[in-house]
Design an enzyme around this catalytic site. Structure first.
Site, PDB file in Angstrom:
ATOM      1  N   GLY A 304       0.696  -1.296   0.035  1.00 44.73           N
ATOM      2  CA  GLY A 304       0.250  -0.203  -0.165  1.00 44.73           C
ATOM      3  C   GLY A 304       0.946   1.339  -0.060  1.00 44.73           C
ATOM      4  O   GLY A 304       1.980   1.335  -0.461  1.00 44.73           O
ATOM      5  N   SER A 305       0.308   2.469   0.619  1.00 45.16           N
ATOM      6  CA  SER A 305       0.894   3.872   0.526  1.00 45.16           C
ATOM      7  C   SER A 305       2.629   3.767   0.945  1.00 45.16           C
ATOM      8  O   SER A 305       3.317   4.648   0.558  1.00 45.16           O
ATOM      9  CB  SER A 305       0.313   4.414   1.252  1.00 45.16           C
ATOM     10  OG  SER A 305      -1.159   4.535   0.791  1.00 45.16           O
ATOM     11  N   THR A 306       2.858   2.880   1.900  1.00 46.21           N
ATOM     12  CA  THR A 306       4.376   2.857   2.206  1.00 46.21           C
ATOM     13  C   THR A 306       5.208   2.629   1.070  1.00 46.21           C
ATOM     14  O   THR A 306       6.454   3.207   0.861  1.00 46.21           O
ATOM     15  CB  THR A 306       4.672   1.989   3.301  1.00 46.21           C
ATOM     16  OG1 THR A 306       4.203   0.656   3.004  1.00 46.21           O
ATOM     17  CG2 THR A 306       3.894   2.346   4.793  1.00 46.21           C
TER      18      THR A 306
END
Lengths: 590, 229
Positions: A304-306
């Site tokens: 995801g966003s990481t």
């Protein structure tokens, strides 16, 4: 009379000639019989000494020879400060010769208070005619001393050992556990079984009928090769705080599980690798099978966003943008016949690249990634170590997955850019941030800091392999962007630690529903950060899987990050740098 | 009978320069010749029977004595071995027990429990004091004291009673009121924090980025983790 012969008689005196025939017949038969006997004896002798000689001699030696195993002491597992995490202690197994016990009930009564077992149950084990029977296993030497002082007939003991984990659940997922036979069945106990277990030796000696060794006879002794001690990079104290914090957060959010990774970005040493729920190494059978694994390494998930950190770092390193580069971010973006949206619906906004990171904009990240293209992006992601084993030599590691660029579908590029459609394990995800923290140089992570041999020699592992992923300057720019995430207007203000400069990135990754095959409501909320951001000494990654209460990385994972990092900074005596955090613009224009 | 040898002898001595020896070694090089001479017949000495018996008995006696000595020393060795073995076993047992005890006590959970038992709480914000100039690095905040379990034996009422009775708690223990102590610590920390801020402005250190090498810090022990409470 006439047969009698007198030697001294002169020949001429006798009238009849002497009959020598009788004499010679007797003598001959005597000689023959004697000879036959000698031949028989000789034949027997030849048979015993020559024909069956070797066989008989060895059979006789076998009767006298006794071989006893010299057990090898299993090595200790230590933490980075030398605190014992797994030790082997001597115990006794209490045995009984039932035929020697006249009053089992009385003996049972006598043993019961010392062994803490029911007298009746003990009595049943003592009743019968069996010459060997276990009464109790793993009895402490102290207790055996008390039992042996009672001088009970028919009660004996044998030496045994027991593996104990003084800290119980602490780092159990890394250390693993041993089975009933004392061999490693999980974690590093399993991976380093050969080294930890050593090689048992043996002593062979000639013993008399009583079993005692004959002192003058030769004995052959092969000394046991003791197991080595393994020192981990884990810091017990940080590990403890991390385990407590993640267990608390998992319980509070009603999540299925959670993971914390604490890393020293410069050495690659993993200082804590915590997961919840976990198990007690002393009693692994009491826990659910799925809690026995080391989730930070055995579970891969979509980051995801990481993962946007990799994408934006690649864009900066390629010179395609700077943190200040303005990008017009529309509310909806159509790529590969699919509409992509940001988590919070809105119209077009003007964000800087820094703002895209701070606000964690999916669309902004796709637009930025398009400046370098998919081939380069895939190359960078691989360079960050995704889809490659971490080198921790951990059994059952899941090395994650990124599809080969040539196999990408039209939607692969935009989804991979913001962290879906590829999978990583928690250590790899932390490793991405460690690379940024270590000025763009990726250091292979380590969990074993040294191996100490029984003779005291210390074996240091080979220096870790390093890979230059992005330039020093790019890494510095990415770090300042990560500070914006924690700063005002960012998604993880809850991760800030007063007095310290902290940088990090939140993630709320969708989890593929195993039943439907599509994305469901379940997410993995994460926060990965570093401190102090201007001279990073620590990288801490927090993942919380399938929370019921709460959803976003900033609300669930960031507080865990704050708790663990605050403690670790104090414990490792890392003072704040005192420098002020830069305030990079998140938006531009009006 | 005696004529023949004479004849033979005289034959040999016909060459006067040659001695018997020279004759015997004729043809052998001078340097290799053995120095032969006539010897008197061997004198056979008869050993007396009594002497022989004595010697045999003596050897037997010495042998028996040797065996006795060896056996005694072996038995002695066995005793010593057994004794040392049991001593070793006992020491090993003690060591094992102590190792186990130490390991159990030094586990983080046990330490935390002990610390909490003493009324300590974890610090939520790390801060350091640089000794040479007294600069505070980091932003110290008083730790939350709600987790102190020590005075758990006392109800709030009991604590209040004791306070009324004039008993001032010096240390956590009887009559210790965590809430009051927290409030006090909070106040103290805030005052201290304000003082430090002023101090910093005067020295002007804080406005400039301070570069402190973590190495130097630990080597010179300039900094120490401080409990804010």
């Amino acid at each position: 009379m006439s047969k009698r012969i007198s030697r001294g008689q002169p020949r001429g005196v006798l009238d009849t000639p002497i009959k020598l025939g009788n004499y010679s017949k007797r003598g001959l038969s005597l000689i023959v019989v004697t000879s036959i006997m000698f031949v028989v004896f000789a034949a027997r002798l030849v048979d015993l000494q020559v024909v069956r000689g070797g066989e008989l001699a060895s059979a006789a030696l076998d009767q006298r020879l006794r071989t006893q195993e010299i057990p090898a002491q299993r090595g200790t597992i230590l933490d980075t400060n030398g605190t014992a995490l797994a030790i082997t202690v001597e115990t006794r197994n209490v045995t009984a010769d039932q035929s020697m016990i006249e009053d089992p009930a009385a003996v049972g009564q006598a043993l019961s208070p010392i062994l803490g077992a029911d007298a009746d149950i003990l009595a049943t084990r003592l009743t019968g005619e069996r010459r060997f029977m276990y009464v109790a296993k793993g009895v402490s030497p102290d207790k055996w001393q008390q039992i042996s002082a009672l001088r009970l007939p028919g009660i004996f003991s044998e030496a045994a050992s027991r593996r104990i984990y003084p800290a119980g659940e602490l780092a159990a997922n890394v250390i693993g556990f041993v089975g009933d036979e004392g061999t490693g069945l999980g974690g590093y106990e399993y991976a380093y079984e050969k080294e930890l277990g050593g090689t048992p030796g043996e002593i062979t000696y000639e013993g008399g009928p009583g079993g005692r060794a004959i002192p003058t006879a030769a004995n052959i002794r092969t000394n046991a090769e003791q197991g080595v001690d393994i020192q981990l990079t884990i810091d017990s104290d940080i590990q403890f705080v991390a385990q407590q914090a993640i267990a608390e957060a998992v319980a509070k959010a009603g999540a299925s599980d959670g993971t914390v990774v604490v890393m020293d970005p410069q050495s690659g040493h993993i200082l804590a690798l915590a997961t919840a729920p976990t198990f007690d190494s002393n009693d692994p059978t009491m826990s659910d099978q799925k809690n026995l694994k080391n989730r930070p390494l055995t579970d891969a998930f979509e980051p995801g966003s990481t993962s946007k950190v990799m994408t934006l770092a690649a864009v900066i390193n390629e010179g395609a943008a700077t943190p200040y580069t303005p990008i017009k971010v529309p509310g909806v973006l159509n790529r590969g016949d699919k509409d992509f949206r940001d988590p919070t619906p809105r119209g077009t906004i003007n964000l800087t690249l820094n703002g895209i990171m701070a606000k964690s904009s999916n669309i902004g990240t796709i637009l930025a990634a398009e400046r370098i293209g998919g081939r380069k992006l895939s190359k960078y992601i691989k360079k960050f170590g995704i889809g490659e084993e971490t080198g921790l030599n951990f059994p059952g590691e899941n090395k994650g997955f990124i599809p080969a660029y040539d196999d990408w579908s039209p939607t692969s590029f935009p989804t991979i850019a913001f962290g879906q459609g590829l999978s990583v394990n928690a250590v790899q995800a932390a490793g991405v941030f460690a690379t940024i923290a270590n000025d763009g140089l990726r250091v292979q992570p380590a969990l074993v800091s040294r191996i100490i041999h029984a003779d005291g020699t210390i074996q240091e592992p080979n220096p870790p392999t390093t890979t230059r992923v992005i330039s020093r300057e790019s890494a510095k720019q990415v770090r300042s962007m990560l500070e914006s995430v924690v700063g005002e207007g960012g998604t993880a203000t809850g991760a800030s630690i007063p007095g310290y400069r902290v940088g990090g990135k939140t993630g709320t990754a969708q989890v593929v529903n195993e039943v439907t095959g599509g994305y469901g409501r379940d997410v993995i909320a994460s926060f990965i950060g570093m401190a102090p951001a201007d001279n990073p000494q620590l990288v801490v990654a927090v993942f919380i899987s399938k929370p019921k209460a709460g959803r976003y990385g900033g609300e669930l994972a960031a507080p865990v990050f704050k708790k663990v990092t605050s403690y670790a900074l104090g414990a490792l005596e890392i003072p704040p740098t005192g420098a002020k955090a830069p305030r990079l613009a998140l938006t531009f224009g009006g | 009978m005696s004529a023949a040898p004479k004849l033979e002898f005289s034959e040999i001595t016909e060459t006067p320069e040659q001695t018997v020896t020279e004759y015997a070694t004729k043809g052998v090089r001078k340097s290799m010749r053995a120095n032969l001479r006539l010897v008197s017949p061997m004198r056979v000495q008869k050993a007396s029977n009594g002497m022989f018996v004595l010697i045999v008995l003596g050897a037997l006696g010495i042998g028996m004595l040797g065996i006795l000595l060896i056996n005694t020393s072996l038995a002695q060795g066995a005793f010593t071995l057994g004794e040392l073995r049991s001593q070793y076993g006992e020491l090993a047992r003690t060591e094992a027990t102590l190792t186990e005890e130490v390991a159990a006590l030094s586990a983080p959970e046990a330490l935390e429990n002990q610390a909490r038992g003493l009324g300590m709480v974890p610090s939520s914000s790390p801060a350091f004091i640089r000794i040479p100039d007294g600069t505070v690095l980091g932003k110290p905040k008083p730790a939350k004291g709600a987790a102190i379990p020590t005075p758990a034996d006392l109800t709030a009422g009991e604590g209040a009673e004791m306070a009324v009775a004039g008993e001032q708690p010096g240390a956590p223990g009887v009559g210790y009121d965590p809430a009051a102590a927290d409030a006090q610590a909070n106040e103290e920390a805030q005052t201290a924090g304000a003082g430090q801020k002023e101090n910093k402005k005067v020295t002007g250190v804080w406005s400039e980025p301070i570069v402190i090498e973590a190495k130097v810090v630990s080597e010179n022990a300039l900094l120490d983790a401080v409990s804010v409470q």
